[in-house]
Enzyme design. Structure first.
Site, PDB file in Angstrom:
ATOM      1  N   GLY A  13     -29.868 -16.126 -39.008  1.00 20.62           N
ATOM      2  CA  GLY A  13     -29.282 -17.399 -38.907  1.00 20.62           C
ATOM      3  C   GLY A  13     -29.232 -17.857 -40.444  1.00 20.62           C
ATOM      4  N   ASP A  69     -26.591  -9.598 -34.112  1.00 17.88           N
ATOM      5  CA  ASP A  69     -26.778 -10.483 -32.503  1.00 17.88           C
ATOM      6  C   ASP A  69     -28.511 -10.405 -32.732  1.00 17.88           C
ATOM      7  OD1 ASP A  69     -27.813 -10.935 -30.841  1.00 17.88           O
ATOM      8  OD2 ASP A  69     -26.434 -10.361 -29.236  1.00 17.88           O
ATOM      9  N   VAL A  70     -28.966 -11.063 -33.419  1.00 18.93           N
ATOM     10  CA  VAL A  70     -30.713 -10.820 -33.287  1.00 18.93           C
ATOM     11  C   VAL A  70     -31.682 -10.656 -32.605  1.00 18.93           C
ATOM     12  CG1 VAL A  70     -30.456 -11.575 -35.737  1.00 18.93           C
ATOM     13  CG2 VAL A  70     -31.508 -13.501 -34.149  1.00 18.93           C
ATOM     14  N   SER A 148     -41.913 -24.961 -35.263  1.00 24.62           N
ATOM     15  CA  SER A 148     -42.089 -26.208 -35.514  1.00 24.62           C
ATOM     16  C   SER A 148     -43.108 -27.121 -35.126  1.00 24.62           C
ATOM     17  CB  SER A 148     -40.929 -26.049 -34.298  1.00 24.62           C
ATOM     18  OG  SER A 148     -39.910 -27.883 -33.981  1.00 24.62           O
ATOM     19  N   TYR A 160     -38.273 -24.496 -26.056  1.00 20.83           N
ATOM     20  CA  TYR A 160     -37.934 -24.490 -27.172  1.00 20.83           C
ATOM     21  C   TYR A 160     -39.683 -25.008 -27.985  1.00 20.83           C
ATOM     22  CZ  TYR A 160     -36.740 -24.904 -32.327  1.00 20.83           C
ATOM     23  OH  TYR A 160     -36.264 -25.565 -33.395  1.00 20.83           O
ATOM     24  N   ALA A 161     -40.313 -25.871 -27.110  1.00 19.99           N
ATOM     25  CA  ALA A 161     -42.132 -25.875 -28.377  1.00 19.99           C
ATOM     26  C   ALA A 161     -42.368 -24.542 -26.962  1.00 19.99           C
ATOM     27  CB  ALA A 161     -42.800 -27.021 -27.473  1.00 19.99           C
ATOM     28  N   ALA A 163     -41.286 -21.827 -27.316  1.00 13.49           N
ATOM     29  CA  ALA A 163     -40.758 -20.207 -28.294  1.00 13.49           C
ATOM     30  C   ALA A 163     -41.765 -20.841 -29.933  1.00 13.49           C
ATOM     31  CB  ALA A 163     -39.224 -20.587 -28.505  1.00 13.49           C
ATOM     32  N   LYS A 164     -41.016 -22.084 -30.067  1.00 14.55           N
ATOM     33  CA  LYS A 164     -42.024 -22.674 -31.354  1.00 14.55           C
ATOM     34  C   LYS A 164     -43.848 -22.247 -31.623  1.00 14.55           C
ATOM     35  CE  LYS A 164     -38.207 -22.919 -33.550  1.00 14.55           C
ATOM     36  NZ  LYS A 164     -37.847 -21.430 -34.809  1.00 14.55           N
TER      37      LYS A 164
END
Length: 258
Positions: A13, A69-70, A148, A160-161, A163-164
């Site tokens: 990214g 594409d990771v 994050s 998101y939470a 994943a982080k």
């Protein structure tokens, strides 16, 4: 500034935001930096701007672009093999690629859950697994991943939470398993940083980026939001040899917010 002369780094990214700032920071320390991004044109533009930067030219660093594409296992293995074949080594990996698909939990659709977990967490697994294949035989490596403040919980960001938070668990575990091979693994967890991602968050809640930043700044002890370069400085510390006895840690970068 840490000395990254003769080091080879990959930043996922890396074409914009924190990733681009990190790539510039490492290259300005003398590293050869591979800017990995899904958007090939943007990656090439960023790599060229970094290579032309006066600080990078003075340090003898450079940046090159690679499209990847990771979230694609075969693509990840292929691009890391290409990096090692071209440069003969891979010293630093920065797992920065990420997306948001924010929504309240009761509205969150499965595709938005899956895409955020895959892009933000599974990609770090795939890239770290690929990188360690070259770091272990070399008995040297630095892996730094982006977590994050949202890992502690954030309204409208269940995906998101999760994943982080997963990044922090992955970081701690890889530090244990890869430590015997002189590989350190750490994470940084930014709070509000002025990027296109936080601008999108502002729009989601019906505010302009400037209005949203002002609201966040008012409840942040330092009285402002963070900048990508400030996160890049912390990533560079973990990627350098000054942090050689630090591993398995997550550093929060949030202006003193609680």
């Amino acid at each position: 500034m840490s000395n990254f002369t003769n080091r080879v780094a990959a930043v996922t990214g890396g074409a914009q935001g924190i990733g681009a700032a990190t790539a510039l920071k490492l290259a300005a320390g003398g590293a050869t930096v591979v800017v990995l991004d899904l958007n090939e044109d943007r990656a090439k533009d960023t790599a060229q701007r970094i290579s032309d930067h006066p600080d990078v030219l003075a340090a003898g660093g450079k940046a090159v672009a690679a499209c990847c594409d990771v979230t694609d296992e075969e693509a990840v293995d292929r691009v890391f093999d290409d990096i090692h074949r071209e440069f003969g080594r891979l010293d630093i990996l920065v797992n920065n690629a990420g997306i948001t698909r924010d929504n309240m939990f009761f509205k969150m659709e499965r595709p938005d859950w899956d895409s955020v977990l895959t892009t933000n967490l599974t990609s770090a697994y795939l890239c770290s697994r690929a990188a360690q294949r070259y770091m272990v035989p070399a008995k040297y490596g630095k892996i730094v991943s982006l977590s994050s403040r949202s890992a502690l919980g954030n309204r409208g960001q269940a995906n998101y939470a999760a994943a982080k938070a997963g990044i922090q668990g992955l970081t701690a575990t890889l530090a244990i398993e890869l430590g015997p091979f002189n590989i350190t693994v750490n994470a940084v967890a930014p709070g509000y940083i002025a990027t296109s991602m936080t601008a999108a968050t502002a729009e989601r809640v019906g505010a302009s980026p400037a209005e949203h930043q002002q609201a966040v700044a008012e409840r942040t002890p330092l009285g402002r939001v963070g900048q990508p370069e400030e996160v890049a400085a912390a990533v560079a510390f973990f990627a350098g040899d000054d942090s050689s006895y630090i591993s398995g840690q997550t550093l929060y970068i949030n202006g003193g917010a609680r």
